[in-house]
Scaffold this motif. Structure first.
Motif, PDB file in Angstrom:
ATOM      1  N   ARG A  29      -7.721  19.587   5.313  1.00 57.92           N
ATOM      2  CA  ARG A  29      -7.480  18.802   5.454  1.00 57.92           C
ATOM      3  C   ARG A  29      -9.188  18.488   4.446  1.00 57.92           C
ATOM      4  O   ARG A  29      -9.268  17.153   5.263  1.00 57.92           O
ATOM      5  N   ASN A  75      -3.838  12.629   0.275  1.00 57.56           N
ATOM      6  CA  ASN A  75      -4.243  13.382   1.093  1.00 57.56           C
ATOM      7  C   ASN A  75      -3.875  14.773   0.540  1.00 57.56           C
ATOM      8  O   ASN A  75      -2.780  15.226  -0.449  1.00 57.56           O
ATOM      9  N   GLY A 122       0.381   4.875   0.400  1.00 60.21           N
ATOM     10  CA  GLY A 122       0.371   6.489   1.512  1.00 60.21           C
ATOM     11  C   GLY A 122       0.236   6.948   2.364  1.00 60.21           C
ATOM     12  O   GLY A 122       1.225   6.711   3.319  1.00 60.21           O
ATOM     13  N   PRO A 123      -0.712   7.508   3.384  1.00 57.65           N
ATOM     14  CA  PRO A 123      -2.144   7.734   2.519  1.00 57.65           C
ATOM     15  C   PRO A 123      -2.053   9.046   1.730  1.00 57.65           C
ATOM     16  O   PRO A 123      -1.127   9.993   1.623  1.00 57.65           O
ATOM     17  N   GLU A 159       0.480  -1.499   0.300  1.00 53.59           N
ATOM     18  CA  GLU A 159      -0.027   0.230   0.183  1.00 53.59           C
ATOM     19  C   GLU A 159       0.923   1.319  -0.178  1.00 53.59           C
ATOM     20  O   GLU A 159       2.178   1.456   0.555  1.00 53.59           O
ATOM     21  N   HIS A 208      -8.539  15.178  -5.367  1.00 54.58           N
ATOM     22  CA  HIS A 208      -8.249  13.779  -5.504  1.00 54.58           C
ATOM     23  C   HIS A 208      -8.517  13.546  -6.895  1.00 54.58           C
ATOM     24  O   HIS A 208      -6.977  12.900  -7.413  1.00 54.58           O
ATOM     25  N   ARG A 235     -10.287   4.858  -1.107  1.00 54.66           N
ATOM     26  CA  ARG A 235     -10.851   5.573   0.300  1.00 54.66           C
ATOM     27  C   ARG A 235     -10.364   3.985   1.739  1.00 54.66           C
ATOM     28  O   ARG A 235      -9.836   5.570   2.322  1.00 54.66           O
ATOM     29  N   ARG A 236     -10.239   3.355   1.520  1.00 55.99           N
ATOM     30  CA  ARG A 236      -9.623   2.048   2.459  1.00 55.99           C
ATOM     31  C   ARG A 236      -9.202   1.555   2.277  1.00 55.99           C
ATOM     32  O   ARG A 236      -8.653   1.197   1.028  1.00 55.99           O
ATOM     33  N   LYS A 237      -8.256   0.773   3.187  1.00 53.08           N
ATOM     34  CA  LYS A 237      -7.565  -0.360   2.787  1.00 53.08           C
ATOM     35  C   LYS A 237      -7.406  -1.141   3.371  1.00 53.08           C
ATOM     36  O   LYS A 237      -6.051  -1.769   4.472  1.00 53.08           O
ATOM     37  N   VAL A 285      -9.336  10.776   2.718  1.00 49.39           N
ATOM     38  CA  VAL A 285      -7.997  10.323   2.344  1.00 49.39           C
ATOM     39  C   VAL A 285      -7.816   9.337   1.412  1.00 49.39           C
ATOM     40  O   VAL A 285      -9.063   8.694   0.779  1.00 49.39           O
ATOM     41  N   ARG A 286      -6.782   9.174   0.690  1.00 49.74           N
ATOM     42  CA  ARG A 286      -7.233   7.767  -0.470  1.00 49.74           C
ATOM     43  C   ARG A 286      -5.721   6.958  -0.008  1.00 49.74           C
ATOM     44  O   ARG A 286      -4.642   7.237   0.098  1.00 49.74           O
ATOM     45  N   HIS A 287      -6.004   5.626  -0.408  1.00 48.17           N
ATOM     46  CA  HIS A 287      -4.573   4.938  -0.542  1.00 48.17           C
ATOM     47  C   HIS A 287      -4.667   4.062  -1.698  1.00 48.17           C
ATOM     48  O   HIS A 287      -5.819   3.789  -1.999  1.00 48.17           O
TER      49      HIS A 287
END
Length: 365
Positions: free
Chosen positions: A218, A194, A191-192, A189, A324, A242-244, A222-224
């Protein structure tokens, strides 16, 4: 004209590899960051000619950085230029001063304080008659030149993984000998991601640097980025979510499975909990996918780390994306460029001392 022989950095220890990886993620100084990326790529087996093309620097620059790191270690990542009149304090005395600075006052029978200040250290040096006189400012310069700096006490980590060697050798075996009917993929992965101004470098008129806003909010979370590096082609594949969680990781694995039907996939990943979720493991067993986990605190062994360092340097540093969608488009453009110029990954840290820790099989079932 005869072609210059390829050069590579000296063998890196596991601790040096982790430290180098951390610098590529956190370094604020752009010179230090660029040099660290060059060294990391060289340590992972990329020749100087390939680094030159990717980093858009001269072949001599790459060789200079590699030779400097081989000679001076991590000090070469932060080059210093100096001049002025000849030194009045001899080199031997300077070395002695740096040695004393690294001791504690208690070692000299001084119990009134536990650490040196510049003024206290200068007074002590005069008391033991190492120097007749020295100012705190000059003492500071001597310590800086000797590689001694004022630092906070830190802790250190040693891997508690009982299978550290076995896992490391399994990963290296996959890097060295690609399995028949299979494909080796490095996944991780990134990120995050932002929305914020990011420091970077750009060509500008002298004394007129590009300016980015200092105050920002902010917004929009955030994205991942979930990324995968195909060692057979050197190409990157990714998804931005959006999530991991394990659900996103499993969906990403399924997309990789669809990309190479009929081949067994060997997915190298770290010990992040979503990678080890029961649903992920069950799907992998049923789908001819083997999850190959890195040893604890051995994430620098993941070949995708140097690609992430380059992605951060070229696609994100020096930007100030306001959405984003805009940031994702910049990442996509860089990865398209990368894949267009990609080549197979070969020779990972071939001369590193980790190769001599133990033997490992040359063939992978």
């Amino acid at each position: 004209m005869a072609r210059k022989p390829e050069v590579f950095v000296r063998p890196l220890s596991m601790e040096e590899g982790r430290r180098l990886q951390k610098i590529t993620r956190t370094a604020k100084d752009p010179v230090k960051l660029r040099r660290a990326i060059v060294v990391l790529m060289s340590a992972q087996g990329r020749p100087a000619s390939a680094i030159r093309t990717l980093m858009q620097v001269s072949d001599d620059y790459v060789r200079q950085v590699v030779h400097a790191f081989n000679e001076r270690g991590f000090d070469a990542l932060d080059p210093k230029w100096s001049g002025g009149r000849p030194r009045r304090i001899s080199e031997w005395v300077r070395e002695r001063i740096c040695l004393i600075a690294r001791t504690t006052p208690a070692e000299w029978g001084i119990t009134a304080f536990s650490t040196w200040s510049l003024s206290k250290l200068a007074a002590h040096l005069q008391q033991i008659r190492l120097v007749t006189s020295i100012s705190p400012q000059h003492l500071s310069r001597i310590l800086k030149a000797g590689g001694v700096s004022w630092q906070a006490t830190t802790t250190w980590k040693s891997s508690d993984d009982p299978d550290f060697i076995a896992k490391m050798c399994r990963v290296l075996a996959l890097y060295d000998t690609r399995p028949r009917g299979g494909r080796v993929i490095c996944a991780d992965e990134f990120g995050p991601l932002n929305l914020q101004p990011r420091q970077g470098r750009a060509w500008r008129p002298r004394s007129h640097p590009r300016r980015l806003r200092a105050t920002y909010h902010r917004d929009d979370g955030v994205r991942h980025l979930l990324g995968a590096l195909d060692l057979a082609t050197g190409k990157l594949y990714y998804r931005i979510r959006r999530r991991k969680r394990w659900t996103e990781f499993l969906a990403f694995l399924k997309s990789l499975r669809c990309r190479w039907p009929g081949e067994r996939l060997y997915v190298i990943c770290d010990n992040y909990s979503p990678h080890k979720h029961a649903e992920v493991r069950a799907w992998a067993r049923a789908s001819d996918v083997e999850l190959v986990y890195l040893p604890t605190y051995g994430s620098w062994l993941n070949w995708i780390e140097s690609e992430f360092a380059a992605l951060r340097y070229f696609a994100l540093n020096g930007t100030d994306h306001r959405s984003h969608e805009e940031q994702n488009a910049a990442i996509a453009a860089y990865i398209r460029w990368h894949n267009k110029h990609a080549s197979a990954k070969v020779s990972f840290a071939a001369s590193s001392p980790i190769r001599s820790w133990t033997s490992y099989p040359t063939k992978v079932a």
